[in-house]
Each structure stands twice: as structure tokens, then as C-alpha cells.
Design an enzyme around this catalytic site. Structure first.
Site, mmCIF file in Angstrom:
data_model
loop_
_atom_site.group_PDB
_atom_site.id
_atom_site.type_symbol
_atom_site.label_atom_id
_atom_site.label_comp_id
_atom_site.label_asym_id
_atom_site.label_seq_id
_atom_site.Cartn_x
_atom_site.Cartn_y
_atom_site.Cartn_z
ATOM 1 N N CYS A 1 -43.271 -43.189 -32.501
ATOM 2 C CA CYS A 1 -41.948 -43.632 -32.042
ATOM 3 C C CYS A 1 -41.962 -45.161 -32.098
ATOM 4 O O CYS A 1 -42.816 -45.747 -32.750
ATOM 5 C CB CYS A 1 -41.616 -43.097 -30.656
ATOM 6 S SG CYS A 1 -42.609 -43.790 -29.325
ATOM 7 N N ARG A 2 -41.051 -45.793 -31.413
ATOM 8 C CA ARG A 2 -40.975 -47.251 -31.464
ATOM 9 C C ARG A 2 -42.185 -47.890 -30.790
ATOM 10 O O ARG A 2 -42.822 -48.764 -31.340
ATOM 11 C CB ARG A 2 -39.690 -47.747 -30.812
ATOM 12 C CG ARG A 2 -39.562 -49.251 -30.845
ATOM 13 C CD ARG A 2 -38.312 -49.751 -30.146
ATOM 14 N NE ARG A 2 -38.257 -51.191 -30.221
ATOM 15 C CZ ARG A 2 -38.964 -52.003 -29.453
ATOM 16 N NH1 ARG A 2 -39.764 -51.526 -28.540
ATOM 17 N NH2 ARG A 2 -38.863 -53.314 -29.590
#
Length: 180
Positions: A58-59
Site C-alpha cells: 500500500c502507500r
């Protein structure tokens, strides 16, 4: 290490759990986009096509950790999370496929939360009690930090700007089958 495995063609399966818009902006070559909500909803189906050789992305790592918990609950423990997420990956100069630039979810949350607090503070000078809206947003952000969840992020992810074409779980599963 993951970068080296990618170069050597021995990379684990890479599941990117960010929104489709975030994925289109930048993703690791060869990764599959399975947004966290889709993964949570179809974790049993995915489990049948995954093994322990999976890295969740994810980020920053928070959503990937949630995805790992969801898959562990479906009987697939021990999955790895990319340390530092896409932020660290890009800072390391590792390969990235790029698309049209969009604001990431964290930046969108900061914009909305800051705007609500600013507006309620300014209007609160003239209208008694409006400042409590900003207080409620602050309480929500505090809870988000303590629980490592974000209701505002969930709501923002449902906007057309962030949705785009949602990956079809059948297509993802077919691709997972064909690559191993």
C-alpha cells in the site's frame, strides 16, 4: 531484497491493496491491484490461489497490514508487508510503472480534514457552536491514529475520483492462476 528478486524474475506475488486510482498513478511492475475492500470481501476465494510467497503493498504499510490480518483470518498467515510501502519503494529508486498523477489518500484526508477545521473555526467566530465540527474532526483523526483506521479515507475512497474501474475479482484470480 524485493527489488533484486524482481530483477532476477523470482519475485513473490505482489498484491497492491490501494485504490484503483492510486494503483494507476504508480505501482510496482507485475503487481496485482486488489483494493483492501475487495480483498476483505473475497479473501476466501483469494486464499485458494495464494501461498505464503506474497508481499502486500500500500502507500505506507497500514492498509497492507490490514490486508494481512484479513488473509490470516481466512487461513493464510505469514504474508509479508512491503516495509514503508510505495513511499519507501519509490524513495529507493526501485522500478515503478507510472500513470496519470493523482493525490494519494493521505493527502486527500489532510485536505478535507484541514478544510473542515479551518472553515468551522472561521465560521465559529460568527456562529456559536460551529467550532464543534472541527472538534469532531479532530476527535476522528485522533481515533484514526490510535486504531490505525481512517473513516474519512474510507469515505473518500468511494468518490469517483478514487474509484475508477474496480478490479474484477474473477480477472485477478484468473491472472493469479496463470502466473504460477
Amino acid at each position: 531484497m524485493l527489488h533484486r528478486l524482481l530483477r532476477e524474475g523470482r519475485a513473490p506475488r505482489l498484491l497492491d491493496v490501494r485504490t484503483p486510482a492510486e494503483f494507476r498513478t504508480a505501482h510496482i511492475p507485475g503487481s496485482y491491484n486488489v483494493p483492501l475492500a475487495t480483498l476483505s470481501e473475497h479473501r476466501a476465494e483469494l486464499r485458494d490461489h495464494l501461498d505464503e510467497d506474497v508481499v502486500l503493498i500500500c502507500r505506507s504499510g497500514a492498509r497492507a497490514a490490514q490486508a494481512g490480518q484479513a488473509l490470516a483470518g481466512a487461513g493464510l498467515p505469514g504474508l509479508r508487508v512491503l516495509d514503508g510501502g510505495m513511499v519507501a519503494w519509490e524513495e529507493a529508486g526501485a522500478p515503478v510503472n507510472r500513470g496519470p498523477e493523482r493525490w494519494d489518500m493521505e493527502r486527500q484526508v489532510r485536505l478535507v480534514a484541514g478544510s473542515v477545521v479551518l472553515a468551522s473555526g472561521l465560521v465559529g467566530v460568527l456562529v456559536p457552536g460551529v467550532h464543534l465540527i472541527g472538534t469532531a474532526v479532530g476527535a476522528g483523526l485522533t481515533y484514526a491514529a490510535l486504531s490505525n483506521t481512517c473513516a474519512m479515507g474510507v469515505l473518500l475512497s468511494k468518490l469517483p475520483y478514487n474509484r475508477g474501474p474496480r478490479p474484477d475479482i474473477r480477472t485477478v484470480i484468473a491472472e493469479l492462476r496463470s502466473t504460477r
